[in-house]
Motif scaffolding. Structure first.
Motif, PDB file in Angstrom:
ATOM      1  N   ASP A 343       0.765  -1.179   0.092  1.00 37.52           N
ATOM      2  CA  ASP A 343       0.072  -0.049  -0.124  1.00 37.52           C
ATOM      3  C   ASP A 343       0.884   1.198  -0.084  1.00 37.52           C
ATOM      4  N   GLU A 344       1.929   1.079   0.988  1.00 39.30           N
ATOM      5  CA  GLU A 344       2.834   2.267   1.057  1.00 39.30           C
ATOM      6  C   GLU A 344       3.428   2.688  -0.334  1.00 39.30           C
ATOM      7  N   ARG A 347       1.134   4.116  -2.897  1.00 35.26           N
ATOM      8  CA  ARG A 347       0.981   5.463  -2.621  1.00 35.26           C
ATOM      9  C   ARG A 347       2.216   6.499  -3.425  1.00 35.26           C
ATOM     10  N   THR A 350       2.191   5.983  -7.150  1.00 30.81           N
ATOM     11  CA  THR A 350       1.158   6.977  -7.791  1.00 30.81           C
ATOM     12  C   THR A 350       1.417   8.424  -7.580  1.00 30.81           C
TER      13      THR A 350
END
Ligand SMILES: *Cc1c(COP(=O)(O)O)cnc(C)c1O
Length: 357
Positions: A343-344, A347, A350
């Motif tokens: 997830d990190e 992020r 992105t």
């Protein structure tokens, strides 16, 4: 008011260690593990907290911790030195073998604390440069060792911040050079568990080689501040004279010992992060960046179409913190990202795609 006391002249001129602790959602700037240690570890530490004799000094020899580390690495307890983070190990080395009138060799770009700690201890820093590809250049090592005759020569493998591993041939060759002038070779293996081989293989009572390790990265214990050195017992005996008595508190000794019951969990985290590093590396290679292949839990990259300081700031604006290495020797325009959770990292990727588009 009377004149304020001034620090030592060399300290007054120094910059401190700069790693901003910015409050953001995604912290990928200090190469910590994104994954905590297992619950069973936390439970076992809690039992030890309750059993601690708070009114007594801790075991000065850290007997149990050193015995267990020695067993893990197949050496004797007398070949293990433990301290508050590998930074304190490096500081103790500098105070013991460096100092005024002695020099310490580093090959930049590398871990900033090697030269910083050497200077604080009053040593002269003999700075060698890596090649244009940031790989160690043996001719440069020969030059620096011959000219400066350093008491300590540092290698870092995998190297922070490049992620490059030195081969056994290279380390052996540097060790021969260093022994030729009566020096000590320190191989910093903070990321050793990520690498395909370790300089621990070269350790021996009659070689001037020590290897440092830390609990801060692969062991998911940065909060505890614990590191160690493996090397000849005659080095460890000198370090013991220099370090403060009772420097390692009882809880930390216990936590470090308990952690060694969870080697499998540590190795599992290392393989998760190695796989994730492959995914992040592939994604970075799709972007306008120069990317260095890494054998650690971070990746060095350089934007080719944007200013690194701008990219860093725009990532912070999107609550993602990476390390700005742009001002470090030999690293103009470079940033370093720590491998986080999926997830990190998503992020981060992105945000980076947005910033570079
Ligand atoms: C993170 C790191 C250390 C760790 O220092 P600690 O004091 O053990 O937290 C040491 N060396 C290198 C190269 C590092 O990147």
């Amino acid at each position: 008011m009377a004149d304020r006391i001034a620090p030592r002249d060399d300290i007054a001129m120094m910059d401190g260690y700069h790693s901003p602790q910015v409050s953001v959602d995604v912290r990928l700037n200090t190469n910590e593990s994104p994954l905590p240690p297992p619950q069973a570890f936390l439970d076992a530490v809690a039992v030890q907290v309750a059993a601690t004799e708070w009114h007594r000094y801790p075991d000065r020899q850290a007997t149990e911790l050193r015995r267990r580390l020695a067993a893990v690495h197949g050496v004797g307890s007398g070949q293990v030195f433990v301290a508050n983070g590998s930074n304190e190990v490096l500081q103790t080395l500098s105070l013991t073998y460096g100092g005024p009138g002695r020099s310490i060799a580093v090959f930049e770009p590398t871990y900033a604390m090697h030269s910083q700690i050497a200077r604080v201890a009053g040593s002269t820093v003999a700075e060698g440069a890596r090649g244009a590809d940031l790989a160690l250049d043996l001719d440069e090592v020969r030059r620096v060792v011959a000219e400066a005759r350093p008491a300590i020569t540092y290698l870092c493998s995998p190297n922070n911040p490049t992620g490059m591993v030195e081969s056994a041939e290279t380390v052996t060759e540097v060790l021969d050079l260093v022994e030729g002038i009566g020096g000590l070779l320190v191989v910093d293996e903070a990321y050793g568990q990520f690498a395909p081989w370790s300089a621990l293989e070269l350790l021996s009572e009659d070689r001037s080689l020590v290897v440092t390790r830390t609990y801060s990265k692969t062991w998911s214990m940065a909060a505890a501040r614990l590191g160690y050195l493996l090397g000849p017992s005659w080095v460890v005996a000198e370090l013991e004279k220099v370090v403060l008595p009772y420097h390692l508190d009882a809880l930390k000794q216990a936590a470090g010992t308990i952690a060694l019951d969870f080697v499998d969990d540590m190795e599992r985290r290392v393989s998760i992060l190695t796989e994730e590093r492959g995914r992040v590396d592939a994604a970075l290679r799709e972007l306008p960046l120069e990317v260095w292949p890494s054998a650690a839990n971070f990746i060095l990259f350089r934007p080719t179409t944007a200013d690194a300081n701008d990219v860093w700031q725009q990532l912070v604006d999107r609550s993602v913190l990476v390390r700005n290495c742009s001002g470090w020797p030999g690293l103009t325009g470079c940033l370093r990202v720590t491998i986080g959770t999926t997830d990190e990292d998503d992020r981060f990727l992105t945000a980076l795609r947005e910033v570079l588009s």
